[in-house]
Design a protein around this motif. Sequence first.
Motif, PDB file in Angstrom:
ATOM      1  N   SER A  31       0.835  -1.198   0.000  1.00  0.00           N
ATOM      2  CA  SER A  31       0.000   0.000   0.000  1.00  0.00           C
ATOM      3  C   SER A  31       0.873   1.254   0.000  1.00  0.00           C
ATOM      4  CB  SER A  31      -0.887   0.000   1.237  1.00  0.00           C
ATOM      5  OG  SER A  31      -0.108   0.152   2.391  1.00  0.00           O
ATOM      6  N   PRO A  32       0.298   2.409  -0.318  1.00  0.00           N
ATOM      7  CA  PRO A  32       1.073   3.651  -0.264  1.00  0.00           C
ATOM      8  C   PRO A  32       1.615   3.944   1.132  1.00  0.00           C
ATOM      9  CG  PRO A  32      -0.970   4.008  -1.460  1.00  0.00           C
ATOM     10  CD  PRO A  32      -1.041   2.633  -0.889  1.00  0.00           C
ATOM     11  N   ALA A  33       0.843   3.633   2.160  1.00  0.00           N
ATOM     12  CA  ALA A  33       1.300   3.880   3.528  1.00  0.00           C
ATOM     13  C   ALA A  33       2.499   2.999   3.859  1.00  0.00           C
ATOM     14  CB  ALA A  33       0.164   3.626   4.517  1.00  0.00           C
ATOM     15  N   HIS A  34       2.443   1.751   3.430  1.00  0.00           N
ATOM     16  CA  HIS A  34       3.561   0.844   3.708  1.00  0.00           C
ATOM     17  C   HIS A  34       4.806   1.269   2.948  1.00  0.00           C
ATOM     18  CE1 HIS A  34       5.440  -3.384   3.764  1.00  0.00           C
ATOM     19  NE2 HIS A  34       5.634  -2.799   4.923  1.00  0.00           N
ATOM     20  N   GLU A  35       4.632   1.750   1.723  1.00  0.00           N
ATOM     21  CA  GLU A  35       5.777   2.222   0.951  1.00  0.00           C
ATOM     22  C   GLU A  35       6.421   3.428   1.630  1.00  0.00           C
ATOM     23  OE1 GLU A  35       6.957   3.851  -3.492  1.00  0.00           O
ATOM     24  OE2 GLU A  35       5.017   2.922  -3.164  1.00  0.00           O
ATOM     25  N   ARG A  36       5.603   4.365   2.130  1.00  0.00           N
ATOM     26  CA  ARG A  36       6.135   5.537   2.836  1.00  0.00           C
ATOM     27  C   ARG A  36       6.944   5.117   4.057  1.00  0.00           C
ATOM     28  NH1 ARG A  36       1.281   8.126   1.561  1.00  0.00           N
ATOM     29  NH2 ARG A  36       0.340   7.375   3.486  1.00  0.00           N
ATOM     30  N   LEU A  37       6.412   4.177   4.836  1.00  0.00           N
ATOM     31  CA  LEU A  37       7.116   3.712   6.027  1.00  0.00           C
ATOM     32  C   LEU A  37       8.392   2.967   5.662  1.00  0.00           C
ATOM     33  CD1 LEU A  37       4.122   2.532   8.218  1.00  0.00           C
ATOM     34  CD2 LEU A  37       5.584   4.512   8.582  1.00  0.00           C
ATOM     35  N   LEU A  38       8.343   2.168   4.618  1.00  0.00           N
ATOM     36  CA  LEU A  38       9.518   1.431   4.173  1.00  0.00           C
ATOM     37  C   LEU A  38      10.635   2.388   3.770  1.00  0.00           C
ATOM     38  CD1 LEU A  38       9.948  -1.776   2.718  1.00  0.00           C
ATOM     39  CD2 LEU A  38      10.409  -0.102   0.972  1.00  0.00           C
ATOM     40  N   LEU A  39      10.294   3.432   3.009  1.00  0.00           N
ATOM     41  CA  LEU A  39      11.297   4.405   2.586  1.00  0.00           C
ATOM     42  C   LEU A  39      11.828   5.203   3.771  1.00  0.00           C
ATOM     43  CD1 LEU A  39       9.736   5.717  -0.741  1.00  0.00           C
ATOM     44  CD2 LEU A  39      11.563   4.055  -0.442  1.00  0.00           C
ATOM     45  N   ALA A  40      10.965   5.530   4.716  1.00  0.00           N
ATOM     46  CA  ALA A  40      11.411   6.262   5.901  1.00  0.00           C
ATOM     47  C   ALA A  40      12.371   5.417   6.734  1.00  0.00           C
ATOM     48  CB  ALA A  40      10.207   6.682   6.742  1.00  0.00           C
ATOM     49  N   ASN A  41      12.077   4.125   6.877  1.00  0.00           N
ATOM     50  CA  ASN A  41      12.957   3.243   7.643  1.00  0.00           C
ATOM     51  C   ASN A  41      14.294   3.034   6.936  1.00  0.00           C
ATOM     52  OD1 ASN A  41      11.248   2.887   9.810  1.00  0.00           O
ATOM     53  ND2 ASN A  41      10.224   1.122   8.893  1.00  0.00           N
ATOM     54  N   LEU A  42      14.265   2.881   5.622  1.00  0.00           N
ATOM     55  CA  LEU A  42      15.522   2.742   4.885  1.00  0.00           C
ATOM     56  C   LEU A  42      16.364   4.009   5.002  1.00  0.00           C
ATOM     57  CD1 LEU A  42      14.548   0.858   1.603  1.00  0.00           C
ATOM     58  CD2 LEU A  42      16.211   0.136   3.297  1.00  0.00           C
TER      59      LEU A  42
END
Length: 116
Positions: free
Chosen positions: A13-24
């Motif tokens: 989902s878009p929310a999961h992608e945002r969190l994934l990029l923030a964590n990376l």
Amino acid sequence: MPRPRKGPRLGGSPAHERLLLANLTTDLLMNGKVITTEARARAVRPLAEKLITKARNGDVHSRRVVAKTITSKEAVHRLFAEVAPRYEDRPGGYTRITKLGPRRGDGAEEAIIELV
């Protein structure tokens, strides 16, 4: 933060992608480099460069804008205290992506994204 693109996403989902990029990005700022897939490295590069550019300003507003994306206080402090001053006179291009080849388990192209 970059708007999630249409079509297939990195995390679902878009929310999961945002969190994934923030964590990376958090891991990149804390460790200096991250080994990940090539697609994720290419997606995290613009976010990391924008946050470093914001941190070069160094004021309270910039710190709050960065803290919206990076939730770790330690990572925000490290960005403003150590990373941003290192790139004070550099006009951009704070990260480098180096390809490593296919991953052994599933054959995904791996890459290292690191701070220059």
